[in-house]
Design an enzyme around this catalytic site. Structure first.
Site, short mmCIF file in Angstrom:
data_model
loop_
_atom_site.label_atom_id
_atom_site.label_comp_id
_atom_site.label_asym_id
_atom_site.label_seq_id
_atom_site.Cartn_x
_atom_site.Cartn_y
_atom_site.Cartn_z
N TYR A 25 0.83 -1.20 0.00
CA TYR A 25 0.00 0.00 0.00
C TYR A 25 0.87 1.25 0.00
O TYR A 25 0.59 2.23 -0.72
CB TYR A 25 -0.92 -0.01 1.22
CG TYR A 25 -1.72 1.26 1.40
CD1 TYR A 25 -2.86 1.49 0.64
CD2 TYR A 25 -1.34 2.22 2.33
CE1 TYR A 25 -3.60 2.66 0.79
CE2 TYR A 25 -2.08 3.40 2.49
CZ TYR A 25 -3.21 3.61 1.72
OH TYR A 25 -3.93 4.76 1.87
N SER A 107 -3.75 12.23 8.34
CA SER A 107 -4.72 11.95 7.28
C SER A 107 -6.11 11.72 7.85
O SER A 107 -6.28 11.18 8.95
CB SER A 107 -4.28 10.72 6.50
OG SER A 107 -5.30 10.28 5.61
N GLN A 128 -5.24 16.75 7.44
CA GLN A 128 -5.59 16.65 6.02
C GLN A 128 -7.05 16.23 5.89
O GLN A 128 -7.49 15.28 6.55
CB GLN A 128 -4.68 15.64 5.33
CG GLN A 128 -5.05 15.34 3.88
CD GLN A 128 -6.01 14.17 3.76
OE1 GLN A 128 -6.03 13.27 4.61
NE2 GLN A 128 -6.81 14.16 2.72
N TYR A 130 -10.36 15.18 3.36
CA TYR A 130 -10.95 14.78 2.09
C TYR A 130 -12.36 15.37 2.01
O TYR A 130 -13.07 15.44 3.03
CB TYR A 130 -11.04 13.27 1.96
CG TYR A 130 -9.74 12.59 1.64
CD1 TYR A 130 -9.04 12.89 0.47
CD2 TYR A 130 -9.20 11.64 2.51
CE1 TYR A 130 -7.84 12.26 0.17
CE2 TYR A 130 -8.00 11.00 2.21
CZ TYR A 130 -7.33 11.32 1.05
OH TYR A 130 -6.14 10.70 0.76
N THR A 156 -7.09 17.98 0.41
CA THR A 156 -6.66 17.20 -0.76
C THR A 156 -7.71 17.31 -1.86
O THR A 156 -8.88 17.01 -1.65
CB THR A 156 -6.44 15.73 -0.38
OG1 THR A 156 -5.36 15.64 0.55
CG2 THR A 156 -6.10 14.89 -1.60
N ARG A 165 -5.29 0.89 -8.16
CA ARG A 165 -4.04 0.46 -7.54
C ARG A 165 -4.02 -1.06 -7.51
O ARG A 165 -4.62 -1.70 -6.65
CB ARG A 165 -3.92 1.07 -6.15
CG ARG A 165 -4.03 2.60 -6.18
CD ARG A 165 -4.26 3.20 -4.82
NE ARG A 165 -4.52 4.65 -4.92
CZ ARG A 165 -4.81 5.42 -3.88
NH1 ARG A 165 -4.90 4.90 -2.67
NH2 ARG A 165 -5.02 6.71 -4.05
N LYS A 252 -3.74 20.64 -1.57
CA LYS A 252 -2.84 19.56 -2.02
C LYS A 252 -3.36 18.91 -3.29
O LYS A 252 -4.55 18.58 -3.39
CB LYS A 252 -2.70 18.51 -0.91
CG LYS A 252 -1.76 17.36 -1.22
CD LYS A 252 -1.62 16.46 0.00
CE LYS A 252 -0.62 15.33 -0.24
NZ LYS A 252 -1.16 14.31 -1.17
N HIS A 276 -0.23 12.88 -5.85
CA HIS A 276 -0.65 11.86 -4.89
C HIS A 276 0.31 10.68 -4.86
O HIS A 276 -0.09 9.52 -4.74
CB HIS A 276 -2.08 11.38 -5.19
CG HIS A 276 -2.88 11.06 -3.95
ND1 HIS A 276 -3.74 11.97 -3.38
CD2 HIS A 276 -2.94 9.95 -3.18
CE1 HIS A 276 -4.31 11.42 -2.32
NE2 HIS A 276 -3.83 10.20 -2.18
N ARG A 279 -0.26 7.76 -7.25
CA ARG A 279 -1.30 6.79 -6.89
C ARG A 279 -2.66 7.13 -7.49
O ARG A 279 -3.63 6.41 -7.25
CB ARG A 279 -1.43 6.71 -5.37
CG ARG A 279 -0.16 6.19 -4.71
CD ARG A 279 -0.19 6.36 -3.20
NE ARG A 279 -1.27 5.65 -2.55
CZ ARG A 279 -1.30 4.34 -2.36
NH1 ARG A 279 -0.31 3.58 -2.79
NH2 ARG A 279 -2.31 3.77 -1.74
#
Length: 395
Positions: A25, A107, A128, A130, A156, A165, A252, A276, A279
């Site tokens: 990961y 995060s 951070q 989302y 972000t 991924r 970001k 990122h 990713r």
């Protein structure tokens, strides 16, 4: 204990000690991983100018990021599932960052919660965020970050939808890992990790489980996150979040000049040139390649930071020379964390700092504040070689 002299040594040790799905990961990108590889490889193409007979005493790497004094122009990047690289990973990394004198960024998708970090540190950390469909949850997250005295909000913008991924899909990534035969066999070879996890109650997404109605276990969490990342994210949402936060705001995920100008218009305090970590959009240019163009376009109007591919102090020096006021390390600190816990994160920071300090001196500078493009060999960095898009002239 092996002798640790570089970030690569920590990576090798982390690979031995961290379960495969969590190591993969951290150490992978999306699709073919071309952007993930380019993030590091493009740093190597940039060459430094060695200077001699320069007084190298009284060196300092100290500077500021969004007005915060830092021991070097580096912050720990927000990384999801950090607490699965090592038990209580976010707490350990935050403590190491605080001791070293650089910012730690937590995060949204962390294992340890906002409150966990606040309880184990004294220095204000960054959070951070989302953007998710559940705006009530977003507002509560912002209030929790404010209550925890977070010094900046890092929003972000490049994860409205999740990049493909392949390793995560093949490994069946989950936190904690599902008790499949393959996982159990892999875990048998990771006794340190297993003992650490047995000794902590923090094994789920601490900022989400128990804070969202109906999300009480990992099954419901997986369903919730799949539905919650908001593909309709726009600059109006940035304005909405800025008003509710009211503090320092860092955006970001900026890779394009047009988006950088919109970031300036939003009133944010800083932007992070970032893909990122390779990713999300595979095939996008590396962060260090995009950096000079964005600095040239908006660097006088907003503080420009960058992340992606930094594995050494020389990488930090090169980014600083190309205009980044600060850099973020993700994988570099995760390798240290997975290898040796808090001591490993401290080791990663020490390695990067020493490389930055020595390389800066060899280039004829004793203060990080004076570093500019003059330390780079023309023709080897974006803007000065064929095929570059930065459009800036050599110094």
């Amino acid at each position: 204990m092996p002798v640790i002299t570089c970030i690569e040594d920590l990576r090798v040790l982390a690979k031995k000690r961290v379960p495969r799905m969590f190591y993969d990961y951290a150490d992978s990108g999306s699709w073919t991983e071309s952007t993930y590889r380019a993030n590091s490889a493009d740093f190597q193409a940039i060459k430094l100018r060695q200077r001699v007979a320069v007084n190298m005493t009284n060196r300092s790497t100290a500077t500021q990021m969004v007005g915060v004094p830092v021991a070097m122009p580096v912050a720990i990047a927000p990384t999801g599932l950090t607490g699965m690289q090592h038990a209580d990973g976010e707490i350990l990394a935050a403590r190491a960052a605080e001791k070293f004198g650089i910012p730690f960024t937590l995060s949204t998708m962390s294992i340890c919660s906002i409150e966990d970090i606040a309880a184990h540190t004294k220095a204000p950390f960054w959070f951070q965020l989302y953007v998710m469909r559940d705006r009530d949850f977003i507002e509560r997250l912002i209030e929790r970050a404010r209550a925890a005295r977070c010094g900046a909000l890092v929003l972000t913008l490049d994860l409205q939808i999740l990049g493909q991924r392949h390793k995560d899909i093949k490994n069946g990534l989950s936190a904690p890992p599902k008790p499949t035969l393959a996982n159990l066999i892999n875990l048998m070879g990771k006794p340190r990790w297993c003992l650490g996890m047995l000794g902590t109650p923090r094994r789920q997404f601490g900022n989400i489980v128990g804070h969202v109605k109906g999300v009480e276990n990992m099954g419901s969490l997986s369903e919730w996150t799949a539905k919650q990342f908001d593909p309709q994210l726009n600059w109006g949402d940035v304005e909405w979040i800025k008003k509710r936060w009211g503090g320092k705001l860092i955006l970001k995920g900026i890779q394009d000049v047009e988006d950088a100008r919109l970031a300036v218009d939003s009133g944010a305090d800083a932007l992070i040139v970032s893909n990122h970590g390779g990713r999300q959009l595979d095939g996008a240019e590396s962060s260090i390649h995009a950096l000079p163009r964005i600095v040239e376009a908006v660097g006088s109007q907003i503080e420009v930071h960058m992340d992606g591919g930094i594995r050494s102090g020389q990488d930090v020096l090169k980014a600083r020379a190309l205009g980044a006021r600060g850099c973020y390390i993700g994988r570099a600190f995760l390798y240290g964390l997975g290898a040796m816990g808090e001591a490993g994160v401290s080791k990663a920071l020490e390695i990067i700092h020493k490389e930055l300090d020595l390389s800066m001196a060899f280039c004829g500078h004793t203060q990080i504040e004076t570093v500019d493009r003059s330390i780079l060999l023309p023709g080897t960095y974006p803007g000065t070689y064929p095929g570059s898009f930065a459009g800036s002239a050599p110094p």
